[in-house]
Design a protein around this motif. Structure first.
Motif, PDB file in Angstrom:
ATOM      1  N   MET A  89       0.483  -0.904  -0.141  1.00  0.00           N
ATOM      2  CA  MET A  89       0.322  -0.264  -0.085  1.00  0.00           C
ATOM      3  C   MET A  89       0.869   1.716   0.029  1.00  0.00           C
ATOM      4  SD  MET A  89      -3.334  -0.697  -0.172  1.00  0.00           S
ATOM      5  CE  MET A  89      -3.884   1.057  -0.541  1.00  0.00           C
ATOM      6  N   PHE A  90       1.866   1.512   0.640  1.00  0.00           N
ATOM      7  CA  PHE A  90       2.858   2.393   0.977  1.00  0.00           C
ATOM      8  C   PHE A  90       3.463   2.862  -0.381  1.00  0.00           C
ATOM      9  CE2 PHE A  90       6.594   4.837   1.641  1.00  0.00           C
ATOM     10  CZ  PHE A  90       6.006   5.970   1.800  1.00  0.00           C
ATOM     11  N   PHE A  94       0.051   5.225  -1.158  1.00  0.00           N
ATOM     12  CA  PHE A  94      -0.268   6.259   0.264  1.00  0.00           C
ATOM     13  C   PHE A  94       1.583   7.005   0.156  1.00  0.00           C
ATOM     14  CE2 PHE A  94      -2.428   2.650   3.046  1.00  0.00           C
ATOM     15  CZ  PHE A  94      -3.132   3.542   2.460  1.00  0.00           C
ATOM     16  N   SER A  95       2.439   6.349  -0.335  1.00  0.00           N
ATOM     17  CA  SER A  95       3.389   7.249  -0.358  1.00  0.00           C
ATOM     18  C   SER A  95       3.206   8.304  -2.027  1.00  0.00           C
ATOM     19  CB  SER A  95       4.928   6.814  -0.504  1.00  0.00           C
ATOM     20  OG  SER A  95       4.514   6.293  -2.335  1.00  0.00           O
ATOM     21  N   HIS A  96       2.469   7.858  -2.979  1.00  0.00           N
ATOM     22  CA  HIS A  96       1.994   8.837  -3.818  1.00  0.00           C
ATOM     23  C   HIS A  96       1.076  10.395  -4.322  1.00  0.00           C
ATOM     24  CE1 HIS A  96       5.185   6.749  -5.664  1.00  0.00           C
ATOM     25  NE2 HIS A  96       4.698   5.498  -5.141  1.00  0.00           N
ATOM     26  N   ILE A  97       0.422   9.603  -2.434  1.00  0.00           N
ATOM     27  CA  ILE A  97      -1.142  10.515  -2.469  1.00  0.00           C
ATOM     28  C   ILE A  97      -0.257  11.401  -1.233  1.00  0.00           C
ATOM     29  CG2 ILE A  97      -2.461   9.510  -4.230  1.00  0.00           C
ATOM     30  CD1 ILE A  97      -3.681   8.072  -1.125  1.00  0.00           C
ATOM     31  N   ASP A  98      -1.675  12.482  -0.882  1.00  0.00           N
ATOM     32  CA  ASP A  98      -1.108  13.753   0.340  1.00  0.00           C
ATOM     33  C   ASP A  98      -2.042  12.784   1.310  1.00  0.00           C
ATOM     34  OD1 ASP A  98      -3.728  13.648  -0.625  1.00  0.00           O
ATOM     35  OD2 ASP A  98      -3.569  16.176  -0.151  1.00  0.00           O
ATOM     36  N   ILE A  99      -2.606  11.428   1.907  1.00  0.00           N
ATOM     37  CA  ILE A  99      -3.248  11.153   2.876  1.00  0.00           C
ATOM     38  C   ILE A  99      -2.194  11.442   4.169  1.00  0.00           C
ATOM     39  CG2 ILE A  99      -2.620   8.612   2.680  1.00  0.00           C
ATOM     40  CD1 ILE A  99      -6.056   7.903   3.757  1.00  0.00           C
ATOM     41  N   PRO A 100      -2.939  11.286   5.193  1.00  0.00           N
ATOM     42  CA  PRO A 100      -2.359  11.899   6.633  1.00  0.00           C
ATOM     43  C   PRO A 100      -1.862  10.642   6.965  1.00  0.00           C
ATOM     44  CG  PRO A 100      -3.977  13.422   6.349  1.00  0.00           C
ATOM     45  CD  PRO A 100      -4.086  12.349   4.863  1.00  0.00           C
ATOM     46  N   PRO A 101      -0.906   9.880   7.848  1.00  0.00           N
ATOM     47  CA  PRO A 101      -0.686   8.721   8.185  1.00  0.00           C
ATOM     48  C   PRO A 101      -1.575   8.323   8.830  1.00  0.00           C
ATOM     49  CG  PRO A 101       0.967   9.522   8.314  1.00  0.00           C
ATOM     50  CD  PRO A 101       0.176  10.787   7.433  1.00  0.00           C
ATOM     51  N   VAL A 104      -4.688   6.221   8.186  1.00  0.00           N
ATOM     52  CA  VAL A 104      -4.463   5.112   7.356  1.00  0.00           C
ATOM     53  C   VAL A 104      -5.259   4.076   7.980  1.00  0.00           C
ATOM     54  CG1 VAL A 104      -2.694   3.203   6.322  1.00  0.00           C
ATOM     55  CG2 VAL A 104      -2.881   5.872   5.678  1.00  0.00           C
TER      56      VAL A 104
ATOM     57  N   PHE B  58       5.956   6.666   8.142  1.00  0.00           N
ATOM     58  CA  PHE B  58       4.274   6.448   8.093  1.00  0.00           C
ATOM     59  C   PHE B  58       3.613   5.556   8.381  1.00  0.00           C
ATOM     60  CE2 PHE B  58       1.379   5.260   5.421  1.00  0.00           C
ATOM     61  CZ  PHE B  58       0.415   6.947   4.779  1.00  0.00           C
ATOM     62  N   PHE B  59       4.477   4.699   8.468  1.00  0.00           N
ATOM     63  CA  PHE B  59       2.952   3.851   9.252  1.00  0.00           C
ATOM     64  C   PHE B  59       3.695   3.018  11.084  1.00  0.00           C
ATOM     65  CE2 PHE B  59       2.754   1.003   4.940  1.00  0.00           C
ATOM     66  CZ  PHE B  59       1.072   1.641   5.336  1.00  0.00           C
ATOM     67  N   ARG B  62       4.181   7.991  12.011  1.00  0.00           N
ATOM     68  CA  ARG B  62       2.355   8.741  11.617  1.00  0.00           C
ATOM     69  C   ARG B  62       2.556  10.115  11.321  1.00  0.00           C
ATOM     70  NH1 ARG B  62      -1.973   5.410  11.119  1.00  0.00           N
ATOM     71  NH2 ARG B  62      -1.770   2.918  11.531  1.00  0.00           N
ATOM     72  N   ARG B  64       4.151  12.270   7.969  1.00  0.00           N
ATOM     73  CA  ARG B  64       4.980  12.428   6.661  1.00  0.00           C
ATOM     74  C   ARG B  64       5.621  13.381   6.731  1.00  0.00           C
ATOM     75  NH1 ARG B  64       0.458  10.221   2.612  1.00  0.00           N
ATOM     76  NH2 ARG B  64       2.476  10.922   1.158  1.00  0.00           N
TER      77      ARG B  64
END
Lengths: 284, 544
Positions: A89-90, A94-101, A104, B58-59, B62, B64
């Motif tokens: 997923m990363f 996820f790494s390419h978009i602006d979703i806050p961690p 997720v 990221f995980f 938390r 980015r």
């Protein structure tokens, strides 16, 4: 149920990507009222992710107020293992978009208390207000998430033993060594998927053709868990031409005609809406 | 030419302001440890100055990055390392005028300016000095971080334990042997030889010590195992064959480089077995490849399956006792004449002092050499190193290559690279005249002579004698890619990961792996020009 047929996997990805982006944008999500999206792994959704990334880079969609729940994760595979679904997923999305961690959610297959982890996951979905749209894929045996043939169609998030076929199919990701493929996974249940307000399923490739036919042309059957979708009020399957190989000509024709009618209805509806807005504008 | 685009996510306006200090480079090709270029993002922590594991960040944390830099398709490489550089921008590391401040300001000037060539770490190299100067120079060359400039990693002492016949520009009267073996080294270099790395933020930092010496000189070969025994505390990341050192033995942690030498194939192989890891400016200041005794260059051809060099120390000792094996006996005549030629030329050469391209202006290797036997050979430690260890890594040394198209012919560069890719280390061996802004022309030099600079070639005026290298590392990389036909990715590897591995610092330098220092060079994927340079997570230079 609707079935949309496109020429190839890339066009399928474009269709679904556009569809999801439109749904999120129409939803106008806010931090207080986020759009809750269920997500799959596997090769089928990759074109969809690619297209969504493109839309994001073009500034057409933001994931700032999107909350995601993934379908499943292997048990006992390190989170940073190249085949873990965290890694997938990363890497793919996820790494390419602006979703806050913090938005997720992926099941923790290394939790000490696996049952507790599953229960907490169901609770987290509830706390987020339920899933707005669950995107899924299917296995060659018709499984949705890791709900292998024979899974209860009312199942919830739980530990599952992988079917022999699935283990074999996954061996290619583990150096073709069957002994290295995890035998267990945590997965959302069929009911968890069915509880979401909308379900969208990607089905591409010849190898999925039989599963598609079993899921939509025969009765609801726990041996083809995707068939539960027949009971869902708002389900959409997007397939490529190859995946329709086992369907009756009649089935294909029927769904193609639905698509045309649907487009017409949507166009008319849009026109009516615009006209009414225009009139409103004039009276103001 | 690519353009960069900076985007700040979450309202902060970049460096120094709000945000979490994380920075994401996107739309770029990462120069990987295996020489490939991979389209992937890189996340760094600008406050700690290190590269971070993006997925873990990221995980688990938390987080980015609050800042994103779009590199427009450029190559993002680890900052280049130059492990052999004599000077640049008008300053010569080997010249100490008695004023510490002046020397340090010269060091910092080079460090702050050299980043424009993509170099973020360098190992200042000093040629043979008066013995009394070593403690002073080496202490001044202790690792140093300069604000907004490249890292000075330590020192590379080229000499004084060199072969007179291959002395190049080194002052012949200062060249010496090591009769007291390791003690001679300690005497010569002073306390810095055994100094431990500086501690930065509670952690031991990198301290690179390289010594170029000729293993055939008395006392050298037997000193290699002790010299190269890694500093235990600083080598936690690398497992070494000789990590069994007991506490009462002194640890030096030196990278031993074979150079300015006429070592025979046997001695050269023995040096590698004893711990030598590097060859100094391959092809230069050493015998040319002779098929019957390929000498130092032949080390590139050593096979792990068939080791032609003597595997038992006893065989080497036989040779020291003077008895020749039948194989070499036939060349004995040639050897004698060879030495005579060397002597003659030596007298000639000593009448013209001055720094003249120390790598190339050497005596021609007489036919029949390199057949000088080791003067003394102490019991080798080879026996203590198992065959497995040799197979793993150290069975072939790394080698420095000056890729200016002059010091090594393009064909030779390719030949060496094809023979031993993973060992290739690009070096500039640059002199004080290295400065990309210096226009072509005639410049005053020493002894009333003038130098002609044409591109990065330096000639003595009125002659075609080369006076050292003025090539920059970015040019070396571009040349190397052209000469060998390898892509930029592989060429970059030879200026980043390979030298870092040679120095056993690949956990911090020369790599983009998480935890490494965020020293980065952004390169145009078409021409290979340096576009911008980052040190410790901060941009220190950019074109325009």
């Amino acid at each position: 149920m609707r079935l949309i047929i496109r020429d190839d996997p890339a066009s399928v990805g474009t269709y679904i990507g556009d569809y999801i982006a439109k749904r999120i944008n129409d939803f106008k999500p806010t931090p207080e009222r986020p759009f809750v999206l269920g997500l799959p792994t596997g090769s089928s959704p990759i074109p969809t992710y690619k297209h969504l990334i493109g839309l994001h880079k073009a500034g057409k969609i933001s994931f700032e107020n999107v909350v995601t729940f993934n379908m499943d994760e292997y048990v006992g595979l390190p989170q940073d293992h190249s085949e873990s679904y965290h890694t997938f997923m990363f890497r793919e999305f996820f790494s390419h978009i602006d979703i806050p961690p913090k938005n997720v959610h992926i099941l923790n297959g290394n939790a000490v208390d696996l049952i507790g982890e599953c229960k907490a996951y169901e609770q987290a979905i509830k706390d987020a207000g339920g899933i707005e749209l669950f995107l899924g894929g299917i296995g060659e045996d018709g499984h949705i998430a890791f709900n292998e043939p024979g899974s209860s169609l009312t199942s919830r998030t739980r530990i599952k033993t992988l079917a022999y076929d699935t283990i074999q199919a996954n061996a290619r990701f583990f150096g073709n060594d069957i002994s290295k493929v995890p035998r267990m996974a945590l997965t959302v249940g069929v009911q968890t998927v069915m509880d979401s307000r909308e379900v969208v399923v990607v089905v591409t490739g010849l190898r999925k053709a039989l599963a598609l036919s079993k899921a939509i042309e025969e009765g609801v059957n726990h041996l083809w868990t995707l068939s539960a979708l027949q009971l869902h009020p708002w389900a959409l399957i997007v397939a490529d031409e190859d995946a329709t190989n086992e369907l009756h000509v009649k089935t294909v024709k029927y769904f193609k005609s639905i698509e045309r009618v649907q487009e017409e209805v949507e166009r008319n509806h849009e026109e009516v809406r615009r006209n009414s807005e225009g009139r409103q504008g004039n009276t103001w | 030419m690519t353009s960069t685009f900076v985007k700040n996510v979450g309202g902060d306006d970049g460096e120094g302001s709000a945000g979490n200090g994380l920075l994401c480079f996107t739309n770029c090709l990462l120069a990987m440890e295996n020489g490939s270029l991979v389209e992937k993002d890189l996340w760094i922590d600008t406050s700690k100055g290190i590269i971070v594991d993006s997925q873990k960040t990221f995980f688990q944390l938390r987080e980015r990055p609050s800042r994103i830099i779009d590199l427009g398709g450029a190559i993002l490489s680890p900052g280049f390392l130059d492990i052999q550089i004599n000077g640049a921008y008008g300053f010569d590391f080997s010249i100490y005028t008695g004023n510490d401040e002046e020397y340090v300001s010269g060091l910092t000037r080079i460090a702050s300016r050299i980043v424009e060539t993509g170099v973020t770490s360098l190992v200042p190299t000093i040629i043979t000095q008066e013995q009394s100067l070593y403690p002073k120079l080496l202490s001044l060359l202790r690792p140093r971080k300069t604000k907004g400039g490249a890292n000075l990693l330590g020192w590379h002492a080229e000499g004084p334990f060199l072969q007179l016949a291959k002395r190049g520009a080194h002052e012949p009267t200062l060249i010496r042997s090591a009769p007291k073996e390791i003690e001679s080294f300690a005497e010569t270099y002073g306390p810095e030889l055994s100094a431990t790395p500086p501690v930065v933020n509670g952690k031991e930092d990198v301290y690179v010590k390289i010594i170029t010496a000729a293993p055939e000189i008395p006392g050298i070969l037997s000193s290699i195992p002790a010299l190269t025994r890694p500093l235990l505390s600083s080598s936690s990341s690398t497992s070494s064959a000789s990590s069994t050192s007991s506490s009462e033995k002194k640890e030096y942690g030196v990278t031993f480089s074979i150079g300015h030498s006429i070592a025979s194939s046997d001695i050269a192989a023995e040096a590698v077995k004893s711990g030598a890891r590097l060859i100094t400016h391959l092809f230069n200041a050493m015998p040319q490849l002779h098929h019957r005794d390929p000498s130092i260059i032949g080390l590139l051809g050593v096979s792990p399956a068939f080791n032609s060099s003597p595997s038992s120390p006893a065989k080497v000792q036989t040779k020291t006792s003077g008895s020749m094996t039948p194989r070499v006996a036939g060349v004995k005549e040639g050897k004698k004449t060879g030495i005579e030629v060397v002597k003659k030329k030596l007298n000639l050469a000593s009448s013209t002092p001055g720094v003249v391209s120390e790598a190339i202006s050497e005596l021609p290797t007489p036919p029949g050499s390199p057949l000088l036997n080791p003067h003394t050979t102490a019991p080798s430690r080879a026996a203590s190193i198992s065959n497995l260890d040799l197979l793993e890594e150290g069975w072939r040394p790394y080698y420095g290559l000056i890729v200016d198209g002059i010091h090594s012919h393009p064909n030779s560069v390719r030949l060496a690279y094809m023979a031993h890719k993973d060992g290739c280390v690009l070096i500039t061996d640059a002199m004080a005249f290295m400065d990309p802004h210096l226009p072509d022309g005639i410049y005053p030099w020493r002894d009333g002579k003038n130098l002609v600079r044409r591109g990065y070639k330096l000639f003595i005026e009125g002659s075609d004698t080369l006076a050292g290298s003025a090539v920059s590392m970015d040019s070396c990389i571009q040349n190397f890619a052209r000469f060998t036909g390898c892509g930029l990715g592989e060429a970059i590897k030879c200026a980043t990961y390979n030298p870092a591995r040679c120095l056993r610092i690949e956990n911090k330098k020369g790599t983009l792996r998480p935890g490494a220092d965020a020293d980065l060079t952004v390169i145009d994927p078409v021409g290979g020009d340096v576009l911008s340079v980052w040190v410790d997570g901060r941009e220190v230079w950019s074109r325009e």
